[in-house]
Design a protein around this motif. Structure first.
Motif, PDB file in Angstrom:
ATOM      1  N   GLY A   1      -2.846 -17.992  15.925  1.00 23.38           N
ATOM      2  CA  GLY A   1      -3.513 -18.584  17.083  1.00 23.38           C
ATOM      3  C   GLY A   1      -2.588 -19.366  17.989  1.00 23.38           C
ATOM      4  N   ASP A   2      -1.296 -19.372  17.668  1.00 29.01           N
ATOM      5  CA  ASP A   2      -0.316 -20.086  18.486  1.00 29.01           C
ATOM      6  C   ASP A   2      -0.106 -19.370  19.814  1.00 29.01           C
ATOM      7  OD1 ASP A   2       3.014 -20.625  18.876  1.00 29.01           O
ATOM      8  OD2 ASP A   2       1.752 -22.336  18.382  1.00 29.01           O
ATOM      9  N   ARG A   3       0.463 -20.102  20.779  1.00 27.66           N
ATOM     10  CA  ARG A   3       0.715 -19.521  22.102  1.00 27.66           C
ATOM     11  C   ARG A   3       1.592 -18.276  22.022  1.00 27.66           C
ATOM     12  NH1 ARG A   3       3.116 -23.693  24.278  1.00 27.66           N
ATOM     13  NH2 ARG A   3       5.247 -22.938  24.022  1.00 27.66           N
ATOM     14  N   THR A   4       2.574 -18.279  21.120  1.00 29.99           N
ATOM     15  CA  THR A   4       3.467 -17.127  21.027  1.00 29.99           C
ATOM     16  C   THR A   4       2.748 -15.896  20.477  1.00 29.99           C
ATOM     17  OG1 THR A   4       4.225 -17.987  18.886  1.00 29.99           O
ATOM     18  CG2 THR A   4       5.598 -18.448  20.815  1.00 29.99           C
ATOM     19  N   GLN A   5       1.737 -16.108  19.614  1.00 27.37           N
ATOM     20  CA  GLN A   5       0.970 -14.963  19.130  1.00 27.37           C
ATOM     21  C   GLN A   5       0.191 -14.324  20.284  1.00 27.37           C
ATOM     22  OE1 GLN A   5      -2.449 -15.616  16.683  1.00 27.37           O
ATOM     23  NE2 GLN A   5      -2.361 -13.587  15.755  1.00 27.37           N
TER      24      GLN A   5
ATOM     25  N   THR B   1       9.644 -26.258  30.517  1.00 33.09           N
ATOM     26  CA  THR B   1       9.890 -25.731  31.864  1.00 33.09           C
ATOM     27  C   THR B   1      10.400 -24.299  31.812  1.00 33.09           C
ATOM     28  OG1 THR B   1      10.391 -27.941  32.720  1.00 33.09           O
ATOM     29  CG2 THR B   1      11.161 -26.065  34.016  1.00 33.09           C
ATOM     30  N   LEU B   2      11.385 -24.054  30.946  1.00 32.78           N
ATOM     31  CA  LEU B   2      11.942 -22.702  30.815  1.00 32.78           C
ATOM     32  C   LEU B   2      10.867 -21.715  30.367  1.00 32.78           C
ATOM     33  CD1 LEU B   2      15.398 -23.435  29.117  1.00 32.78           C
ATOM     34  CD2 LEU B   2      14.994 -22.691  31.469  1.00 32.78           C
ATOM     35  N   GLY B   3      10.044 -22.141  29.415  1.00 30.79           N
ATOM     36  CA  GLY B   3       8.957 -21.280  28.942  1.00 30.79           C
ATOM     37  C   GLY B   3       7.977 -20.969  30.060  1.00 30.79           C
ATOM     38  N   GLY B   4       7.630 -21.975  30.856  1.00 30.30           N
ATOM     39  CA  GLY B   4       6.709 -21.769  31.967  1.00 30.30           C
ATOM     40  C   GLY B   4       7.248 -20.795  32.996  1.00 30.30           C
ATOM     41  N   VAL B   5       8.518 -20.955  33.344  1.00 36.55           N
ATOM     42  CA  VAL B   5       9.150 -20.054  34.311  1.00 36.55           C
ATOM     43  C   VAL B   5       9.175 -18.629  33.776  1.00 36.55           C
ATOM     44  CG1 VAL B   5      11.332 -19.478  35.451  1.00 36.55           C
ATOM     45  CG2 VAL B   5      10.544 -21.854  35.395  1.00 36.55           C
ATOM     46  N   LEU B   6       9.506 -18.496  32.489  1.00 33.85           N
ATOM     47  CA  LEU B   6       9.592 -17.169  31.882  1.00 33.85           C
ATOM     48  C   LEU B   6       8.231 -16.475  31.868  1.00 33.85           C
ATOM     49  CD1 LEU B   6      11.797 -15.427  30.630  1.00 33.85           C
ATOM     50  CD2 LEU B   6      11.152 -16.297  28.394  1.00 33.85           C
TER      51      LEU B   6
ATOM     52  N   LEU C   1      13.364 -12.643  24.617  1.00 30.62           N
ATOM     53  CA  LEU C   1      13.494 -13.865  25.417  1.00 30.62           C
ATOM     54  C   LEU C   1      12.293 -14.784  25.259  1.00 30.62           C
ATOM     55  CD1 LEU C   1      14.982 -12.500  28.777  1.00 30.62           C
ATOM     56  CD2 LEU C   1      16.150 -13.863  27.039  1.00 30.62           C
ATOM     57  N   LEU C   2      11.113 -14.192  25.346  1.00 34.31           N
ATOM     58  CA  LEU C   2       9.903 -15.005  25.288  1.00 34.31           C
ATOM     59  C   LEU C   2       9.758 -15.710  23.944  1.00 34.31           C
ATOM     60  CD1 LEU C   2       7.385 -15.785  26.901  1.00 34.31           C
ATOM     61  CD2 LEU C   2       6.197 -13.899  25.829  1.00 34.31           C
TER      62      LEU C   2
ATOM     63  N   LEU D   1       7.873  -5.246  19.613  1.00 34.17           N
ATOM     64  CA  LEU D   1       7.907  -5.523  18.179  1.00 34.17           C
ATOM     65  C   LEU D   1       9.313  -5.892  17.720  1.00 34.17           C
ATOM     66  CD1 LEU D   1       6.436  -5.503  15.405  1.00 34.17           C
ATOM     67  CD2 LEU D   1       7.072  -3.084  15.224  1.00 34.17           C
ATOM     68  N   LEU D   2      10.275  -5.058  18.066  1.00 34.29           N
ATOM     69  CA  LEU D   2      11.653  -5.299  17.637  1.00 34.29           C
ATOM     70  C   LEU D   2      12.223  -6.563  18.279  1.00 34.29           C
ATOM     71  CD1 LEU D   2      14.022  -4.266  15.984  1.00 34.29           C
ATOM     72  CD2 LEU D   2      14.729  -2.884  17.942  1.00 34.29           C
ATOM     73  N   GLY D   3      11.986  -6.740  19.576  1.00 36.15           N
ATOM     74  CA  GLY D   3      12.505  -7.909  20.276  1.00 36.15           C
ATOM     75  C   GLY D   3      11.912  -9.203  19.754  1.00 36.15           C
ATOM     76  N   ALA D   4      10.593  -9.195  19.518  1.00 34.96           N
ATOM     77  CA  ALA D   4       9.926 -10.404  19.033  1.00 34.96           C
ATOM     78  C   ALA D   4      10.376 -10.755  17.621  1.00 34.96           C
ATOM     79  CB  ALA D   4       8.411 -10.215  19.079  1.00 34.96           C
ATOM     80  N   ILE D   5      10.496  -9.756  16.750  1.00 36.14           N
ATOM     81  CA  ILE D   5      10.954 -10.017  15.382  1.00 36.14           C
ATOM     82  C   ILE D   5      12.371 -10.573  15.394  1.00 36.14           C
ATOM     83  CG2 ILE D   5      11.654  -8.910  13.215  1.00 36.14           C
ATOM     84  CD1 ILE D   5       9.249  -7.081  13.465  1.00 36.14           C
ATOM     85  N   MET D   6      13.223 -10.015  16.251  1.00 31.19           N
ATOM     86  CA  MET D   6      14.591 -10.515  16.345  1.00 31.19           C
ATOM     87  C   MET D   6      14.605 -11.951  16.873  1.00 31.19           C
ATOM     88  SD  MET D   6      17.908  -8.784  18.199  1.00 31.19           S
ATOM     89  CE  MET D   6      17.823  -7.408  17.055  1.00 31.19           C
ATOM     90  N   GLY D   7      13.755 -12.238  17.864  1.00 29.97           N
ATOM     91  CA  GLY D   7      13.670 -13.595  18.396  1.00 29.97           C
ATOM     92  C   GLY D   7      13.223 -14.582  17.331  1.00 29.97           C
ATOM     93  N   HIS D   8      12.211 -14.196  16.547  1.00 29.22           N
ATOM     94  CA  HIS D   8      11.742 -15.048  15.454  1.00 29.22           C
ATOM     95  C   HIS D   8      12.847 -15.266  14.419  1.00 29.22           C
ATOM     96  CE1 HIS D   8       7.605 -15.749  16.432  1.00 29.22           C
ATOM     97  NE2 HIS D   8       7.295 -14.470  16.509  1.00 29.22           N
ATOM     98  N   ALA D   9      13.567 -14.201  14.084  1.00 27.98           N
ATOM     99  CA  ALA D   9      14.635 -14.308  13.080  1.00 27.98           C
ATOM    100  C   ALA D   9      15.753 -15.232  13.557  1.00 27.98           C
ATOM    101  CB  ALA D   9      15.198 -12.918  12.771  1.00 27.98           C
ATOM    102  N   ILE D  10      16.083 -15.165  14.836  1.00 27.40           N
ATOM    103  CA  ILE D  10      17.116 -16.041  15.403  1.00 27.40           C
ATOM    104  C   ILE D  10      16.691 -17.502  15.289  1.00 27.40           C
ATOM    105  CG2 ILE D  10      18.226 -16.757  17.565  1.00 27.40           C
ATOM    106  CD1 ILE D  10      18.221 -13.783  18.374  1.00 27.40           C
ATOM    107  N   CYS D  11      15.440 -17.788  15.673  1.00 31.78           N
ATOM    108  CA  CYS D  11      14.940 -19.162  15.602  1.00 31.78           C
ATOM    109  C   CYS D  11      14.869 -19.662  14.169  1.00 31.78           C
ATOM    110  CB  CYS D  11      13.571 -19.253  16.274  1.00 31.78           C
ATOM    111  SG  CYS D  11      13.622 -19.102  18.070  1.00 31.78           S
ATOM    112  N   ALA D  12      14.436 -18.790  13.249  1.00 31.19           N
ATOM    113  CA  ALA D  12      14.357 -19.179  11.842  1.00 31.19           C
ATOM    114  C   ALA D  12      15.754 -19.469  11.284  1.00 31.19           C
ATOM    115  CB  ALA D  12      13.685 -18.072  11.026  1.00 31.19           C
TER     116      ALA D  12
END
Length: 207
Positions: A137-141, A189-194, A12-13, A157-168
């Motif tokens: 150095g990005d916020r997501t890192q 806003t959504l990012g801040g709430v999360l 999600l993040l 690890l798995l969730g973040a890689i899947m999230g990156h792959a979806i966005c890519a």
């Protein structure tokens, strides 16, 4: 630490944070210039490598007293969340990420200046290099490092890689089409709430 919680948190993040980010537009712009499959492979490989490094850094915190680590994680999540909500409150609601898109375009133009012929390997390497540098150095890192320090590392690890792959995948498939329709204020806003929700969850689980 629960694997499913770490996986869900990472997925999600990263998905919300990366959608419309600089790396998103780099992949979208490259996909307009080169075959999409090679751009996707290069961008996803870079993001997966960065995620692996971030989770590894997060795990190094296990050498420190955990009550300090958890307290820092809660502070970072809530701090990031409040900062994003503050940024969103100062937006008009009409922003559509033009700044991120223009910055990504400039980066790609500088990289490709004077190059005429591109092999598949060169395209993959370009997508990898540009994405990796933009993500460092990005916020997501920082968020991934924080998640890995307070949640199940393999889940994150798995969730973040899947999230990156979806966005890519979204970026290379239809980045140009949706770029002008993404509300920067809504995503912020959504990012801040999360971030704040993760901070609260981390606090409840560890204190």
């Amino acid at each position: 630490m629960n694997f499913l919680t770490g996986f869900t948190s990472g997925l999600l993040l990263i998905t919300l944070s990366e959608l419309g980010d600089k790396t998103f537009f780099i992949a979208a712009i490259l996909a307009m210039r080169h075959p999409r499959r090679w751009v996707f492979i290069g961008a996803t490989a870079a993001l997966a490598t960065m995620t692996l490094l971030s989770v590894g850094i997060g795990q190094l915190t296990s050498l420190l007293p955990q009550h300090y680590v958890q307290a820092i994680a809660v502070a970072l999540f809530i701090g990031f969340g409040l900062k994003l909500l503050y940024d969103a409150s100062r937006m008009s609601g009409k922003e559509v990420l033009d700044g991120e898109q223009a910055e990504a375009l400039e980066v790609v133009k500088q990289r490709e200046q004077g190059i005429v012929l591109w092999s598949a390997r060169a395209i993959v390497m370009e997508a990898f290099a540009l994405t990796f540098v933009a993500e460092w150095g990005d916020r997501t890192q920082i968020a991934t490092i924080t998640l890995a320090s307070s949640h199940h590392p393999y889940g994150v690890l798995l969730g973040a890689i899947m999230g990156h792959a979806i966005c890519a995948a979204i970026a290379v498939a239809c980045g140009k089409l949706i770029a002008g329709h993404i509300s920067e204020r809504l995503l912020t806003t959504l990012g801040g709430v999360l971030f704040i929700v993760f901070g609260i969850i981390t606090a409840i689980e560890n204190f």
